[in-house]
Design an enzyme around this catalytic site. Structure first.
Site, PDB file in Angstrom:
ATOM      1  N   ASP A 138       1.059  -1.179  -0.226  1.00  0.00           N
ATOM      2  CA  ASP A 138      -0.124   0.003  -0.099  1.00  0.00           C
ATOM      3  C   ASP A 138       0.654   1.191   0.244  1.00  0.00           C
ATOM      4  O   ASP A 138       0.303   2.112  -0.427  1.00  0.00           O
ATOM      5  CB  ASP A 138      -0.665   0.214   1.174  1.00  0.00           C
ATOM      6  CG  ASP A 138      -2.579  -1.167   0.759  1.00  0.00           C
ATOM      7  OD1 ASP A 138      -2.546  -1.660  -0.135  1.00  0.00           O
ATOM      8  OD2 ASP A 138      -2.261  -1.598   2.527  1.00  0.00           O
ATOM      9  N   CYS A 139       2.191   1.303   0.512  1.00  0.00           N
ATOM     10  CA  CYS A 139       3.055   2.381   0.836  1.00  0.00           C
ATOM     11  C   CYS A 139       4.195   2.038  -0.107  1.00  0.00           C
ATOM     12  O   CYS A 139       4.416   3.330  -0.467  1.00  0.00           O
ATOM     13  CB  CYS A 139       3.443   2.282   2.170  1.00  0.00           C
ATOM     14  SG  CYS A 139       4.450   0.763   2.842  1.00  0.00           S
ATOM     15  N   TYR A 140       4.164   1.516  -0.468  1.00  0.00           N
ATOM     16  CA  TYR A 140       5.274   1.181  -1.731  1.00  0.00           C
ATOM     17  C   TYR A 140       4.434   0.359  -3.523  1.00  0.00           C
ATOM     18  O   TYR A 140       4.592  -0.840  -3.125  1.00  0.00           O
ATOM     19  CB  TYR A 140       6.801   0.648  -1.429  1.00  0.00           C
ATOM     20  CG  TYR A 140       7.776   1.172  -0.410  1.00  0.00           C
ATOM     21  CD1 TYR A 140       8.574   2.149  -0.787  1.00  0.00           C
ATOM     22  CD2 TYR A 140       7.166   1.106   1.113  1.00  0.00           C
ATOM     23  CE1 TYR A 140       8.723   2.900  -0.174  1.00  0.00           C
ATOM     24  CE2 TYR A 140       7.795   1.637   1.727  1.00  0.00           C
ATOM     25  CZ  TYR A 140       9.504   2.809   0.891  1.00  0.00           C
ATOM     26  OH  TYR A 140       9.812   3.425   2.597  1.00  0.00           O
TER      27      TYR A 140
END
Ligand code: SF4
Ligand code: SF4
Lengths: 399, 136
Positions: A138-140
């Protein structure tokens, strides 16, 4: 006699007396130990040869959107880098090979290009092709990236070599009936040639055999720039047999660290060992502060006093047999011929004596011009008293 | 089909003095020109040959030579040193069968004497920074 702080004061004033580990031999011969030790502040050493345990940590910077290479893959000019770190930190090792390199399938393999060559191109400022893959989070979110990088465009590039600057090394020969292709070079059958790998009287750890003048934190010449002794090297083995303090077998090693951005391709050179693999030739120069007469006496060691073991790389080495065929001095090795089992054998070297001498001269110049100051060691490198033993890997039974 | 090939033969010491090349003519019907030949102090032989004959005969002759322990390489006319890649290690010095490399006695820099080189090609892949290459 003198402290490192006092030597640095003299360097600041442009008054430090600096000689190379080659020049000091003549000074001691003509003036004697006592006077030479009073006059000389620093002796510079050098070595330049293939050092396989070398590599570079790179922080490649964050793409938009971000990619997490950790757990994924990273290729630099087709050579895989280790990604088991945070999102964009990778480690590129000197011996890494492209996945599609034929290796030794067609023996002896060529090994034209690998990690050592990528490091050389990076340090030369060349553009390097980068491909990364990831599983996406989700963050990368990103799964793939393909672009080019240059050394000056990325964040950190830290050369960190876990084992360099071997204190003495084997002389490799081949007793078998066929040519063999080793990390010590091509060895012709029936003692056709003998290859050695040390700068002998110029080599850093042979000039401070008990690790008294240097230690963790010592500032050094590394790859043409500035580096530090980070730790003792892997396989550091001070407990080998010695003569007059000098190890007669491969002994101490250094782990070294430095900023790749200050280094030069002249002193970091990708090399190919036919039939063996790729590596990186690394230039290292260590300054030895003359803190006592004893330290000076050791720096005055000459090639005829340093002995290396002759080892058969067709059987004893691969089978991990301790057998040694004899001992020869570096003076004999550098004469171009040695005698092994009654036979005259021509010698060749992997470590460049001429380039080791250049490194010692460059470092001497830096110190004389006040561009390089010595550091105090923050912790010692373990010596013979530490009782380190060199552990083999013996397989446990039952499998 | 008639073919002609230029090759370099490395003879191990145990074979020097044996009439091996002669057998190429007698047993395989090949014609040959010896372009260069030498024996090193270690008594290893090196020979640059041009062989001619029908394709099968040439193949069989080459097979015979390698079974005898002779190393065969294609003959590359000229081998040159790219000075900027040479790190003056000296690995080539003990390897070259004709002593075309020399370590200078005082400075320890390596000098390549091209006029001695037989272009056998052995140093090309043996040189770690790959400073030796086939010249044009
Ligand atoms: S092996 Fe290669 S790098 Fe080393 S001295 Fe010979 S030509 Fe130069
Ligand atoms: S090609 Fe290399 S090894 Fe062969 S003769 Fe010439 S210099 Fe010597």
């Amino acid at each position: 006699m003198r402290t490192i702080a006092e030597i640095n004061e003299k360097i600041r004033k442009g008054q430090a007396v600096v000689v190379t580990a080659e020049e000091v031999i003549e000074v001691v011969r003509s003036k004697g130990i006592e006077r030479a030790a009073r006059e000389i502040d620093v002796v510079t050493t050098g070595t330049f040869g293939p050092m396989c345990s070398s590599g570079v940590f790179l922080n490649l910077g964050h793409s938009k959107p971000r990619i997490k290479l950790g757990g994924g893959t990273a290729y630099l000019n087709g050579v895989p880098a280790y990604t088991g770190l945070a999102a964009v930190d990778v480690y590129l090792g000197a011996t890494a090979l492209p996945d599609d390199d034929p290796r030794n399938h067609d023996h002896p393999g060529d090994f034209a290009y690998g990690g050592g060559h990528v490091i050389e191109e990076l340090v030369a400022g060349k553009e390097v092709h980068f491909v990364g893959t990831a599983y996406g989070t989700d963050c990368y979110p990103r799964r793939r990236i393909e672009t080019t990088i240059r050394l000056q465009e990325i964040n950190e590039a830290i050369l960190f070599n876990p084992r360099n600057a071997y204190q003495n090394y084997n002389v490799a020969v081949n007793l078998s009936d066929r040519t063999i292709y080793t990390y010590m070079g091509v060895l012709k059958p029936r003692l056709g040639n003998a290859n050695y790998c040390s700068a002998g009287q110029l080599s850093p750890l042979l000039n401070d055999p008990h690790y008294e003048a240097i230690g963790i934190g010592t500032r050094i010449f590394l790859g043409g720039g500035i580096g530090y002794i980070a730790w003792w090297g892997t396989q550091h083995n001070p407990s080998v047999p010695r003569k007059d303090g000098l190890p007669k077998r491969p002994a101490g090693t250094l782990a070294v660290i430095g900023d790749l951005k200050g280094m030069s391709p002249e002193w970091l050179r990708g090399v190919s060992m036919w039939g063996y693999g790729v590596s990186l030739a690394v230039g290292i120069g260590v300054p030895i502060p003359i803190l006592s007469e004893e330290i000076l006496r050791y720096t005055a060691v000459s090639d005829d006093e340093i002995f290396a073991p002759v080892v058969d790389y067709s059987r004893a080495y691969p089978e991990r047999e301790p057998e040694v065929l004899g001992e020869v001095s570096y003076a004999e090795l550098r004469s171009g011929r040695i005698r092994v089992m009654g036979k005259e054998v021509p010698t060749g070297a992997l470590s460049s004596y001429a380039k080791a001498g250049e490194i010692a001269q460059v470092l001497k110049g830096w110190i004389q011009r006040g561009e390089f100051f010595l550091t105090e060691a923050v912790a010692p490198i373990p010596g013979e008293e530490a009782g380190i033993s060199f552990k083999p890997l013996d397989e446990k039974g039952g499998h | 089909m008639q073919v002609s090939r230029r090759i370099v033969l490395h003879f191990p010491a145990s074979l020097t003095g044996q009439p091996i090349v002669y057998r190429l003519a007698r047993d395989y019907g090949l014609e040959f020109n010896i372009i260069k030949a030498s024996v090193s102090p270690e008594e290893e032989g090196l020979m640059v040959l041009e062989v001619r004959g029908d394709e099968q005969g040439v193949e069989a002759g080459m097979k015979y030579l390698s079974e005898k322990g002779v190393m065969i390489e294609p003959f590359s006319q000229r081998v040159v040193l790219r000075e900027e890649r040479c790190i003056h290690c000296g690995l080539c010095v003990g390897l070259c069968p004709v002593g075309a490399f020399r370590m200078e006695p005082d400075t320890y820099y390596i000098r390549f004497e091209e006029e001695r080189c037989l272009a056998c090609g052995l140093c090309i892949k043996a040189c770690p920074p790959r400073a030796m290459e086939v010249g044009l």
